[in-house]
Write a protein that holds these residues in place. Structure first.
Motif, mmCIF file in Angstrom:
data_model
loop_
_atom_site.group_PDB
_atom_site.id
_atom_site.type_symbol
_atom_site.label_atom_id
_atom_site.label_comp_id
_atom_site.label_asym_id
_atom_site.label_seq_id
_atom_site.Cartn_x
_atom_site.Cartn_y
_atom_site.Cartn_z
ATOM 1 N N ASP A 53 -7.648 -2.467 1.867
ATOM 2 C CA ASP A 53 -6.873 -1.337 2.382
ATOM 3 C C ASP A 53 -7.303 -0.030 1.728
ATOM 4 O O ASP A 53 -7.368 1.014 2.382
ATOM 5 C CB ASP A 53 -5.379 -1.581 2.143
ATOM 6 N N PHE A 103 0.859 -1.191 0.000
ATOM 7 C CA PHE A 103 0.000 0.000 0.000
ATOM 8 C C PHE A 103 0.887 1.230 0.000
ATOM 9 O O PHE A 103 1.763 1.383 0.856
ATOM 10 C CB PHE A 103 -0.922 0.035 1.222
ATOM 11 N N TRP A 120 -3.912 6.648 7.672
ATOM 12 C CA TRP A 120 -3.145 5.419 7.534
ATOM 13 C C TRP A 120 -2.867 4.796 8.905
ATOM 14 O O TRP A 120 -3.003 3.578 9.079
ATOM 15 C CB TRP A 120 -1.839 5.670 6.793
#
Length: 623
Positions: free
Chosen positions: A149, A5, A24
């Motif tokens: 994600d 990611f 995040w």
């Protein structure tokens, strides 16, 4: 495969940076993420599963290469363990994807950060290992391998119903479109470049099949066979050095037997062959051929009984969640093979003969003779090739002659499809549009007729790298879907690949001393229709529960009346209906999981508020 990611925002946009870092930190959770990029508007993390190879980190924190990377000039050698600082600088600052595809090969995903140009570059190798996707998050861009994600940060993500409808009609679509609106897949042989500005997104092709390569003529058949043999053996030597344990999935067909013979000559570690056979029906049982191939290569063989009773479609509800549904996910429904392999070896490389149909040109089509016309073969050779092609295609010579006139002399375009569909709002033209979004579409259009079909099959190779039950558990690679083998075979005209009117004639000639005669003589594949129909019939209650009144029907992607008719047990023997139901189930489960993830991630209090000046560090992040 590694979980990746990456966030990309404009350097010095402190508000956007604080917002993305905070989000995040919230969604990263307890997963064991490793940070490998954190500089000039780029934040990159990866997480490894037990079977994943650690990435090769580039010098100067300029990126990473995930997967296995081999040097082109040392074909047959072990994978690289490091790239020197000078190689890194050249690769990141100038060569990028073009240099990677020219000087290296393997099953890799490259992430390169050129801080001098303020550009983040992502490169996916020629056969499509390591699926990777990208999409916008506000003023930032995200590059990711796992859709979960991305959805954790994408408040306004929506499903792409046009794609889902097309998937129900043609489940092996090879297109950059995904089932998430405005999210795209980076395709095999492509390079993505993200600049510093929010809209600075560029994509280019760094590897594509050459449209009309012709390095061998019919008179050079023996030389072509020798070159193919040498290339396959060298590639097998390279892959055999990635693991001390190799499990080879041996179906008993020509392609898997060739790969087994090559691996046996290459590996110095432990090699095990495994054959899956249907336990409840004789149809599709190829153990006779697998045993012959294993005996010929002096390799231990285990036989794994597969039964519809082992299959549960409910396992799809917890399987890997990708940015698009995939047929490959069906392998998650039966863990039998994975358990059998795990009982024999701890962390093997799992190989197969997959990709052989595509690279060895397993086509029976009159268009092969049309290619001979396009290549300017003289009349005597053209006549011989037409006779060979008629024998191969099992068609009258006049059909072949008509194909030469229509697609060779007149160069009429090939028709796409046919695309049968029980999905609403999905016309054949819509599917063609999705297919034409592929970067190789122009190359395919410029190719001679049979080569165009072969390029379409090469495009399909990345299907074997889609998340499935085995690559979620082990390191896997289809040996024949390797760039050196693909490139070599593309240099051989289709009428040389099928010389003498024999299917995969070049491969048979190249490895005639490697595989037993009874396997060499095979031209068909084991039929597993009854097995899959039996499996589908056992899963009907669950399929009815999912599909009737489900999300696809509510979105009017499928017709409820036709759906209920298709779900009746007395029509399950029809292949078109069972194929449609399987695709519809995969799309339905994908859509349900998409909505469930959205609800999970937008719950009140799930995400933190972007930090204000009083709570954030007073020191500005370093650009």
């Amino acid at each position: 495969m590694a979980r990746v990611f990456i966030l990309r925002w404009t350097p010095c946009d402190w508000d956007e940076e604080r917002r993305r870092r905070a989000l995040w930190a919230e969604i990263a959770g307890e997963r064991a993420w490793t940070k490998f990029l954190d500089r000039r508007g780029v934040l990159g993390h990866y997480a490894l599963a037990g079977s994943d190879r650690a990435p090769m980190l580039l010098h100067g924190a300029q990126g990473a290469i995930f997967g296995s990377l081999f040097q082109r000039q040392r074909l047959g050698a072990a994978p690289l363990g490091d790239i020197t600082p000078s190689q890194t600088s050249r690769l990141v600052e100038s060569g990028r994807g073009a240099e990677l595809s020219r000087d290296y090969w393997g099953a890799y995903l490259a992430v390169l950060h050129d801080t001098g140009q303020d550009e983040l570059v992502i490169v996916r190798e020629a056969a499509g290992a390591h699926p990777i996707y990208y999409g916008r998050l506000g003023k930032s861009m995200a590059v990711f391998s796992h859709a979960e994600d991305f959805l954790a940060l994408a408040d306004e993500a929506q499903p792409d119903f046009e794609f889902l409808s097309a998937f129900c009609a043609q489940s092996r679509l090879v297109t950059p479109r995904t089932a998430i609106k405005d999210v795209r897949e980076l395709m095999a042989g492509e390079e993505l470049c993200l600049g510093r500005a929010p809209g600075a997104v560029a994509k280019c092709v760094v590897w594509a099949p050459i449209a009309n390569a012709r390095s061998f003529t019919s008179e050079e058949f023996d030389a072509a066979a020798g070159g193919l043999r040498e290339t396959v053996f060298a590639v097998a030597r390279s892959w055999s050095q990635t693991s001390s344990e190799i499990v080879h999935r041996l179906s008993g067909g020509l392609d898997s037997s060739i790969v087994l013979g090559a691996l046996k000559r290459a590996t110095t570690g432990e090699l095990l062959a495994v054959n899956a056979f249907p336990a409840d029906v004789a149809e599709g049982d190829e153990r006779r051929y697998a045993r012959a191939a294993a005996d010929a290569s002096d390799t231990r063989l285990i036989e794994v009984a597969m039964s519809p009773a082992h299959i549960s479609y409910e396992r799809l509800l917890d399987a890997y969640f990708s940015a698009k549904p995939s047929r490959a996910a069906m392998s998650f429904t039966d863990p039998t093979m994975g358990r059998a392999i795990a009982a024999e070896m701890n962390s093997p490389l799992v190989t197969s003969g997959q990709g052989g149909d595509q690279v060895f040109h397993r086509l029976r089509t009159p268009l092969i003779a049309a290619d001979a016309w396009c290549d300017g073969c003289d009349l005597a050779e053209l006549q011989r090739i037409m006779v060979d092609t008629a024998r191969l295609a099992r068609r009258p010579i006049w059909d072949v002659f008509g194909a030469v006139l229509k697609y060779g002399l007149l160069r009429q375009p090939l028709a796409s499809g046919p695309f049968g569909s029980r999905a609403r709002g999905c016309e054949p033209d819509a599917i063609k549009t999705l297919l034409n979004e592929h970067a190789w579409a122009r190359v395919r259009a410029a190719a001679s007729p049979a080569r165009a079909m072969r390029i379409a099959h090469i495009m399909d190779l990345q299907y074997y790298h889609q998340p499935n039950g085995l690559n979620a558990q082990f390191a896997t690679h289809p040996i024949l879907a390797s760039q050196p083998i693909i490139e070599f075979c593309l240099r051989v005209p289709p009428y040389v690949m099928t010389w003498g009117g024999r299917e995969r004639a070049l491969a048979r000639a190249a490895f005639q001393d490697v595989i037993p005669g009874e396997v060499l003589a095979r031209t068909g594949k084991g039929d597993t229709t009854r097995y899959h129909v039996a499996a589908l019939a056992r899963q009907l209650p669950f399929m009815r529960e999912m599909l009737i009144g489900g999300e696809l029907e509510r979105a009017e992607i499928i017709d409820g009346v036709e759906l209920r008719e298709a779900l009746s047990r007395d029509v399950m023997s029809e292949g078109s209906r069972s194929g449609f139901l399987s695709s519809a189930l995969l799309a339905e489960i994908w859509l349900r999981r998409f909505y469930a993830l959205q609800r999970r991630f937008v719950e009140p209090g799930h995400r933190p508020e972007p930090p204000d000046g009083s709570s954030a560090s007073s020191e500005a992040p370093q650009a």
